[in-house]
Design a protein around this motif. Structure first.
Motif, PDB file in Angstrom:
ATOM      1  N   THR A  26       0.659  -1.115  -0.010  1.00 23.04           N
ATOM      2  CA  THR A  26      -0.005  -0.240  -0.063  1.00 23.04           C
ATOM      3  C   THR A  26       0.849   1.269   0.027  1.00 23.04           C
ATOM      4  OG1 THR A  26      -1.584   1.102   1.265  1.00 23.04           O
ATOM      5  CG2 THR A  26      -0.014   0.015   2.640  1.00 23.04           C
ATOM      6  N   VAL A 193      -0.800   9.894  -3.534  1.00 24.80           N
ATOM      7  CA  VAL A 193      -0.767   9.748  -4.973  1.00 24.80           C
ATOM      8  C   VAL A 193      -1.261  11.531  -5.408  1.00 24.80           C
ATOM      9  CG1 VAL A 193      -1.879   8.878  -7.066  1.00 24.80           C
ATOM     10  CG2 VAL A 193      -1.376   7.489  -5.138  1.00 24.80           C
ATOM     11  N   SER A 196      -2.890  10.739 -10.279  1.00 21.79           N
ATOM     12  CA  SER A 196      -4.053   9.761 -10.562  1.00 21.79           C
ATOM     13  C   SER A 196      -4.936  10.032 -11.608  1.00 21.79           C
ATOM     14  CB  SER A 196      -4.661   9.217  -9.348  1.00 21.79           C
ATOM     15  OG  SER A 196      -5.604   8.197  -9.690  1.00 21.79           O
ATOM     16  N   SER A 218     -11.242   4.579 -12.147  1.00 21.55           N
ATOM     17  CA  SER A 218     -10.227   5.214 -11.390  1.00 21.55           C
ATOM     18  C   SER A 218      -9.025   4.741 -11.133  1.00 21.55           C
ATOM     19  CB  SER A 218     -11.108   5.849  -9.945  1.00 21.55           C
ATOM     20  OG  SER A 218     -11.324   4.626  -9.250  1.00 21.55           O
ATOM     21  N   ASN A 219      -8.034   5.497 -10.537  1.00 20.69           N
ATOM     22  CA  ASN A 219      -6.762   5.103  -9.752  1.00 20.69           C
ATOM     23  C   ASN A 219      -5.807   4.633 -10.870  1.00 20.69           C
ATOM     24  OD1 ASN A 219      -5.181   4.777  -7.496  1.00 20.69           O
ATOM     25  ND2 ASN A 219      -5.648   2.651  -7.376  1.00 20.69           N
ATOM     26  N   HIS A 221      -2.644   5.125 -12.351  1.00 22.27           N
ATOM     27  CA  HIS A 221      -1.226   5.697 -12.503  1.00 22.27           C
ATOM     28  C   HIS A 221      -0.136   4.643 -12.378  1.00 22.27           C
ATOM     29  CE1 HIS A 221      -1.119   5.113  -8.041  1.00 22.27           C
ATOM     30  NE2 HIS A 221      -2.544   5.617  -8.233  1.00 22.27           N
ATOM     31  N   GLU A 224       2.321   1.825  -9.534  1.00 24.63           N
ATOM     32  CA  GLU A 224       1.462   1.611  -8.309  1.00 24.63           C
ATOM     33  C   GLU A 224       0.046   1.311  -8.303  1.00 24.63           C
ATOM     34  OE1 GLU A 224       3.466   4.152  -9.132  1.00 24.63           O
ATOM     35  OE2 GLU A 224       5.131   3.846  -7.439  1.00 24.63           O
ATOM     36  N   GLY A 225      -0.606   2.198  -9.554  1.00 23.81           N
ATOM     37  CA  GLY A 225      -2.106   2.076  -9.592  1.00 23.81           C
ATOM     38  C   GLY A 225      -2.457   1.118 -10.748  1.00 23.81           C
TER      39      GLY A 225
END
Length: 272
Positions: A26, A193, A196, A218-219, A221, A224-225
């Motif tokens: 995380t 973040v 994003s 969403s999210n 990136h 990591e995303g």
């Protein structure tokens, strides 16, 4: 040195090994530790830096000319620039309602209507609350979407929207005459973040649509995303579903995972 000649230790010294594994899963701030009654200096400085990144993401303006040139290289046409009714960044942040409306006067959507060719997909690249996210992830995400969708759907010329909220895409999509509009927009930065990106999908866009009429991916990136290809796959599944249902929103669900191959079976040998 601590009391009695012993070196002072913090909670982060003794607990770092415990938290190290969880931190790889995380970007949230967990197990920050303690130095006396406060956070360790390193954690305080990292927090301040993250806050500065988030503020910069919100206030930094999009370089429209450079960004539009990058989008044009994708082969979808020369982008049209649309502004919302918010006059500047300060007003955009104070008045979210103005970010949902196109600028008055000769600016689009009147200009967009001249480009109408009855395409199926319209793409709006909006700065939103993080122009940095749009600059970094917008071009490769649009490339992944085009690669996956162009064999099946026709695309309108891309639209770059500044001082934009999601609902501005309803006006643009209606002016373009598209079946489905995709708004790629910089999401609200957080302390983990600041870059994003999100995709908001609205089928049969028109002014007056609400959030209940949209679907969001969403999210986005990487690394990591969510990755560009995976985000494009989810979006493609939602578009197909919207065309079947005749609408998007709360009744439309992501079924893209149903199309993924099942995980490979594993066998456990004795003693494993």
């Amino acid at each position: 040195m601590g009391i009695g000649g012993h070196e002072a230790r913090t909670d982060s010294d003794s607990g770092d090994t415990f938290w190290a594994g969880l931190r790889t899963l995380t970007q949230a701030r967990i197990g920050l530790g303690r130095a006396g009654d406060a956070l360790p200096t390193r954690q305080v400085l990292e927090f301040a830096a993250a806050h500065a990144f988030a503020r910069d993401a919100v206030h930094t303006a999009l370089d429209v000319a450079a960004f539009s040139a990058t989008i044009a290289d994708l082969g979808l046409g020369t982008p049209i620039h649309v502004r919302s009714r918010a006059q500047d960044r300060a007003e955009y942040l104070r008045r979210p309602d103005l970010g949902r409306l196109p600028a008055e006067g000769p600016n689009p959507p009147a200009q967009i209507s001249l480009e109408r060719t009855a395409p199926e997909i319209g793409v709006v690249l909006a700065d939103g609350l993080s122009a940095r996210a749009l600059t970094e992830h917008g071009p490769p995400l649009l490339g992944a979407l085009a690669e996956l969708l162009r064999p099946r759907y026709s695309f309108a010329v891309p639209v770059v929207a500044t001082q934009a909220r999601v609902a501005l895409g309803d006006h643009i999509g209606a002016a373009l005459g598209v079946s489905t509009v995709l708004v790629l927009i910089g999401e609200r930065p957080g302390l983990s973040v600041a870059d994003s990106l999100g995709i908001y999908l609205t089928h049969r866009p028109r002014p007056g649509r609400t959030d209940a009429d949209r679907n969001c991916v969403s999210n986005i990136h990487p690394p990591e995303g969510l990755g560009y290809r995976r985000a494009a796959e989810v979006t493609a599944g939602l578009i197909a579903g919207a065309h079947r249902l005749g609408r998007s929103g709360v009744e439309l669900k992501d079924t893209s995972r149903d199309l993924l191959p099942p995980p490979a079976a594993t066998s456990l040998e004795p003693g494993d």
